[in-house]
Design a protein around this motif. Structure first.
Motif, PDB file in Angstrom:
ATOM      1  N   PHE A   1       3.820  -1.096  10.894  1.00 19.20           N
ATOM      2  CA  PHE A   1       3.705   0.074  10.026  1.00 19.20           C
ATOM      3  C   PHE A   1       3.940  -0.296   8.571  1.00 19.20           C
ATOM      4  CE2 PHE A   1       6.408   3.230   7.809  1.00 19.20           C
ATOM      5  CZ  PHE A   1       5.401   4.119   7.445  1.00 19.20           C
ATOM      6  N   LEU A   2       4.997  -1.057   8.311  1.00  9.73           N
ATOM      7  CA  LEU A   2       5.303  -1.426   6.931  1.00  9.73           C
ATOM      8  C   LEU A   2       4.213  -2.313   6.327  1.00  9.73           C
ATOM      9  CD1 LEU A   2       9.137  -2.050   7.241  1.00  9.73           C
ATOM     10  CD2 LEU A   2       7.975  -0.108   6.179  1.00  9.73           C
ATOM     11  N   ALA A   3       3.657  -3.222   7.114  1.00 10.93           N
ATOM     12  CA  ALA A   3       2.587  -4.088   6.615  1.00 10.93           C
ATOM     13  C   ALA A   3       1.337  -3.275   6.274  1.00 10.93           C
ATOM     14  CB  ALA A   3       2.252  -5.155   7.650  1.00 10.93           C
ATOM     15  N   MET A   4       0.982  -2.330   7.138  1.00 12.15           N
ATOM     16  CA  MET A   4      -0.196  -1.499   6.860  1.00 12.15           C
ATOM     17  C   MET A   4       0.058  -0.547   5.688  1.00 12.15           C
ATOM     18  SD  MET A   4      -2.743  -2.266   8.738  1.00 12.15           S
ATOM     19  CE  MET A   4      -2.338  -3.980   8.867  1.00 12.15           C
ATOM     20  N   LEU A   5       1.295  -0.087   5.539  1.00 14.07           N
ATOM     21  CA  LEU A   5       1.630   0.772   4.407  1.00 14.07           C
ATOM     22  C   LEU A   5       1.504   0.006   3.092  1.00 14.07           C
ATOM     23  CD1 LEU A   5       2.686   3.559   3.490  1.00 14.07           C
ATOM     24  CD2 LEU A   5       4.973   2.568   3.619  1.00 14.07           C
ATOM     25  N   ILE A   6       2.008  -1.221   3.074  1.00 13.45           N
ATOM     26  CA  ILE A   6       1.876  -2.055   1.874  1.00 13.45           C
ATOM     27  C   ILE A   6       0.404  -2.339   1.596  1.00 13.45           C
ATOM     28  CG2 ILE A   6       2.333  -4.363   0.935  1.00 13.45           C
ATOM     29  CD1 ILE A   6       5.064  -4.192   2.394  1.00 13.45           C
ATOM     30  N   GLY A   7      -0.363  -2.618   2.658  1.00 14.54           N
ATOM     31  CA  GLY A   7      -1.800  -2.838   2.478  1.00 14.54           C
ATOM     32  C   GLY A   7      -2.509  -1.626   1.920  1.00 14.54           C
ATOM     33  N   SER A   8      -2.146  -0.437   2.392  1.00 17.75           N
ATOM     34  CA  SER A   8      -2.804   0.765   1.873  1.00 17.75           C
ATOM     35  C   SER A   8      -2.429   1.021   0.422  1.00 17.75           C
ATOM     36  CB  SER A   8      -2.476   1.976   2.743  1.00 17.75           C
ATOM     37  OG  SER A   8      -1.113   2.306   2.651  1.00 17.75           O
ATOM     38  N   ILE A   9      -1.202   0.677   0.035  1.00 17.45           N
ATOM     39  CA  ILE A   9      -0.813   0.819  -1.371  1.00 17.45           C
ATOM     40  C   ILE A   9      -1.596  -0.148  -2.247  1.00 17.45           C
ATOM     41  CG2 ILE A   9       1.102   0.452  -2.989  1.00 17.45           C
ATOM     42  CD1 ILE A   9       2.954   1.544  -0.761  1.00 17.45           C
ATOM     43  N   VAL A  10      -1.747  -1.381  -1.782  1.00 20.66           N
ATOM     44  CA  VAL A  10      -2.503  -2.385  -2.545  1.00 20.66           C
ATOM     45  C   VAL A  10      -3.966  -1.966  -2.679  1.00 20.66           C
ATOM     46  CG1 VAL A  10      -3.385  -4.758  -2.466  1.00 20.66           C
ATOM     47  CG2 VAL A  10      -0.969  -4.302  -2.014  1.00 20.66           C
ATOM     48  N   PHE A  11      -4.590  -1.569  -1.564  1.00 18.69           N
ATOM     49  CA  PHE A  11      -5.988  -1.168  -1.636  1.00 18.69           C
ATOM     50  C   PHE A  11      -6.161   0.138  -2.399  1.00 18.69           C
ATOM     51  CE2 PHE A  11      -6.439  -3.974   2.168  1.00 18.69           C
ATOM     52  CZ  PHE A  11      -7.273  -4.896   1.553  1.00 18.69           C
ATOM     53  N   GLY A  12      -5.154   1.015  -2.354  1.00 17.50           N
ATOM     54  CA  GLY A  12      -5.205   2.230  -3.163  1.00 17.50           C
ATOM     55  C   GLY A  12      -5.193   1.915  -4.645  1.00 17.50           C
ATOM     56  N   SER A  13      -4.414   0.909  -5.034  1.00 18.72           N
ATOM     57  CA  SER A  13      -4.416   0.508  -6.440  1.00 18.72           C
ATOM     58  C   SER A  13      -5.755  -0.116  -6.837  1.00 18.72           C
ATOM     59  CB  SER A  13      -3.270  -0.456  -6.720  1.00 18.72           C
ATOM     60  OG  SER A  13      -3.499  -1.710  -6.105  1.00 18.72           O
ATOM     61  N   PHE A  14      -6.396  -0.834  -5.897  1.00 21.34           N
ATOM     62  CA  PHE A  14      -7.730  -1.367  -6.176  1.00 21.34           C
ATOM     63  C   PHE A  14      -8.736  -0.240  -6.382  1.00 21.34           C
ATOM     64  CE2 PHE A  14      -6.996  -5.577  -3.693  1.00 21.34           C
ATOM     65  CZ  PHE A  14      -6.247  -6.061  -4.746  1.00 21.34           C
ATOM     66  N   VAL A  15      -8.609   0.834  -5.595  1.00 19.03           N
ATOM     67  CA  VAL A  15      -9.516   1.969  -5.724  1.00 19.03           C
ATOM     68  C   VAL A  15      -9.347   2.633  -7.081  1.00 19.03           C
ATOM     69  CG1 VAL A  15      -9.998   4.293  -4.846  1.00 19.03           C
ATOM     70  CG2 VAL A  15      -9.700   2.416  -3.252  1.00 19.03           C
ATOM     71  N   ILE A  16      -8.110   2.770  -7.523  1.00 12.23           N
ATOM     72  CA  ILE A  16      -7.857   3.422  -8.804  1.00 12.23           C
ATOM     73  C   ILE A  16      -8.392   2.581  -9.959  1.00 12.23           C
ATOM     74  CG2 ILE A  16      -6.011   4.107 -10.391  1.00 12.23           C
ATOM     75  CD1 ILE A  16      -4.413   4.949  -7.905  1.00 12.23           C
ATOM     76  N   LYS A  17      -8.285   1.256  -9.848  1.00 13.42           N
ATOM     77  CA  LYS A  17      -8.679   0.366 -10.940  1.00 13.42           C
ATOM     78  C   LYS A  17     -10.126  -0.100 -10.877  1.00 13.42           C
ATOM     79  CE  LYS A  17      -4.039  -1.478 -11.416  1.00 13.42           C
ATOM     80  NZ  LYS A  17      -3.187  -2.664 -11.304  1.00 13.42           N
ATOM     81  N   LYS A  18     -10.883   0.299  -9.865  1.00 14.91           N
ATOM     82  CA  LYS A  18     -12.222  -0.267  -9.709  1.00 14.91           C
ATOM     83  C   LYS A  18     -13.169   0.215 -10.808  1.00 14.91           C
ATOM     84  CE  LYS A  18     -14.572   2.852  -6.561  1.00 14.91           C
ATOM     85  NZ  LYS A  18     -15.317   2.909  -5.350  1.00 14.91           N
ATOM     86  N   THR A  19     -14.070  -0.683 -11.200  1.00  7.56           N
ATOM     87  CA  THR A  19     -15.052  -0.358 -12.233  1.00  7.56           C
ATOM     88  C   THR A  19     -16.457  -0.308 -11.657  1.00  7.56           C
ATOM     89  OG1 THR A  19     -15.238  -2.704 -12.815  1.00  7.56           O
ATOM     90  CG2 THR A  19     -13.646  -1.381 -14.049  1.00  7.56           C
ATOM     91  N   ASP A  20     -16.690  -1.027 -10.565  1.00  8.31           N
ATOM     92  CA  ASP A  20     -18.010  -1.011  -9.935  1.00  8.31           C
ATOM     93  C   ASP A  20     -18.129   0.201  -9.023  1.00  8.31           C
ATOM     94  OD1 ASP A  20     -18.365  -3.391 -11.202  1.00  8.31           O
ATOM     95  OD2 ASP A  20     -17.955  -4.611  -9.426  1.00  8.31           O
TER      96      ASP A  20
END
Length: 102
Positions: free
Chosen positions: A37-56
């Motif tokens: 659970f903690l690993a997937m939560l950290i992964g979702s936070i990381v990918f969520g930050s990628f979504v917020i910062k994406k330019t393409d």
């Protein structure tokens, strides 16, 4: 909606008809599910930050965020004991089965 949350006394037992099976887990199973659970939560936070910062205009980050978030939710349900059902094996022994196995 909020009054229902306050009246449930902090558990999901007011929302479901099933009891939690977390007390029947071995310690190693509880730790494995919590680490997942903690690993997937950290992964979702990381990918969520990628979504917020994406330019393409690509969907890869959004899909990975959704996959990691759904995985984190399913690991949490299994760890809390609500994502588990009892199942009988071919030899007649009863064991717990996880919903994610379906």
């Amino acid at each position: 909606f909020f009054w229902a949350l306050q009246s449930s006394q902090g558990s999901m037992s007011g929302y479901t008809n099933t009891a939690s099976m977390q007390g029947e887990y071995e310690a190693a199973t509880k730790h494995f599910l919590l680490i997942g659970f903690l690993a997937m939560l950290i992964g979702s936070i990381v990918f969520g930050s990628f979504v917020i910062k994406k330019t393409d205009n690509k969907m890869q980050e959004v899909l990975m965020f959704l996959v990691a978030t759904i995985s984190a939710a399913s690991y949490y349900l299994m760890w809390s004991g609500y994502g588990v059902y009892k199942k009988t094996g071919s030899g007649g022994e009863e064991r717990g089965g996880f919903v994610a196995e379906l």
